[in-house]
Design an enzyme around this catalytic site. Structure first.
Site, short mmCIF file in Angstrom:
data_model
loop_
_atom_site.label_atom_id
_atom_site.label_comp_id
_atom_site.label_asym_id
_atom_site.label_seq_id
_atom_site.Cartn_x
_atom_site.Cartn_y
_atom_site.Cartn_z
N ARG A 10 0.84 -1.20 0.00
CA ARG A 10 0.00 0.00 0.00
C ARG A 10 0.88 1.25 0.00
NH1 ARG A 10 -3.27 2.81 3.80
NH2 ARG A 10 -2.10 1.84 5.48
N ASN A 20 7.84 1.14 0.97
CA ASN A 20 7.86 0.02 0.05
C ASN A 20 8.78 0.25 -1.15
OD1 ASN A 20 6.04 -2.08 1.12
ND2 ASN A 20 4.53 -0.44 1.05
N GLN A 107 4.89 -10.70 2.35
CA GLN A 107 4.80 -9.36 2.90
C GLN A 107 6.04 -8.57 2.50
OE1 GLN A 107 3.06 -8.17 7.00
NE2 GLN A 107 5.18 -8.68 7.38
N ARG A 164 -1.82 -26.03 36.44
CA ARG A 164 -0.59 -26.09 37.23
C ARG A 164 0.17 -24.78 37.08
NH1 ARG A 164 3.52 -26.97 33.50
NH2 ARG A 164 2.79 -27.67 31.44
#
Length: 242
Positions: A10, A20, A107, A164
């Protein structure tokens, strides 16, 4: 079997404006993911989806097979990434002229993965028959030991408890931080029921040094440092073999 790769970038980054296409170790950030996808030799088509013309141009220069203009409603600050991945995958299929069997999303803000990580994620899905594969790293905080939540009245307590008591982190169930680097879906899972988690989802664990996700200026500087160190080490290794 037909595999396609989607890379979504984007244009409206707030933490690191223009990240980017900002140079990282000498290349636009998005170029690293495209080159890694190409290096695997797995994909019939690699598609870059963006709302930003400069990002699409950088994707083309780096060797992407298809440029997809992301619809404006899928590129807002509040928009989920899943519809945009699905949209990109369908556009890729239209360009190919056939349906894909597997969709892999990379990504672009995770430049430190290796092509081997992508191949391993694809192989894990094939070996297990999973609907999807996600990637992550060993969690720095365990919800059973050191991750706490604060109640509305201010009382702090562990996020998760067991019957536990856990007195050592090593005794707690294994937990992982999703790094967002690689997602693998069967086409049916992504197209018919877009989600991150399914009843059969599997996890590929990646080392911390390959799991950096760039979200801040400091992340960018750190990733640039690690990439330059990697490239320097590769160059040193080549010299030593001569």
């Amino acid at each position: 079997m037909t595999l396609i790769c989607t890379i979504l970038a984007r244009g409206g980054s707030k933490g690191v404006p223009g990240k980017n296409i900002r140079p990282l170790a000498g290349k636009p950030l998005i170029a690293w993911s495209i080159e890694q996808a190409k290096a695997t030799g797995l994909f019939a088509l690699i598609a870059v989806s963006s709302d930003d013309a400069d990002i699409l141009a950088a994707g083309q220069a780096a060797g992407a097979d298809l440029l997809v203009k992301r619809p404006a409603e899928m590129a807002t600050d509040d928009a989920s990434k899943l519809p945009a991945i699905r949209h990109c995958a369908l556009e890729a299929e239209a360009a190919l002229g056939r349906e894909a069997d597997i969709v892999v999303d990379l990504q672009p803000t995770s430049p430190l993965r290796l092509p081997e990580d992508i191949a391993a994620a694809v192989a894990l899905r094939a070996e297990t028959g999973a609907q999807s594969v996600i990637t992550g790293q060993v969690a720095k905080c365990s919800p059973y030991f050191s991750l706490v939540e604060e109640a509305p009245d201010g009382v702090a307590s562990l996020s998760k408890t067991l019957d536990r008591p856990i007195v050592r982190r090593q005794d707690a169930p294994r937990c992982y931080d999703m790094n967002g680097s690689i997602y693998v879906w069967t086409r049916a899972a992504l197209v018919d029921e877009p989600s991150v988690f399914y009843p059969t989802t599997r996890l590929l664990v990646m080392p911390e040094e390959r799991s950096v996700d760039i979200d801040t200026q400091l992340d960018f500087l750190f990733a640039d440092f690690l990439m330059r160190r990697r490239l320097g080490a590769a160059g040193d290794a080549m010299v030593s073999q001569q």
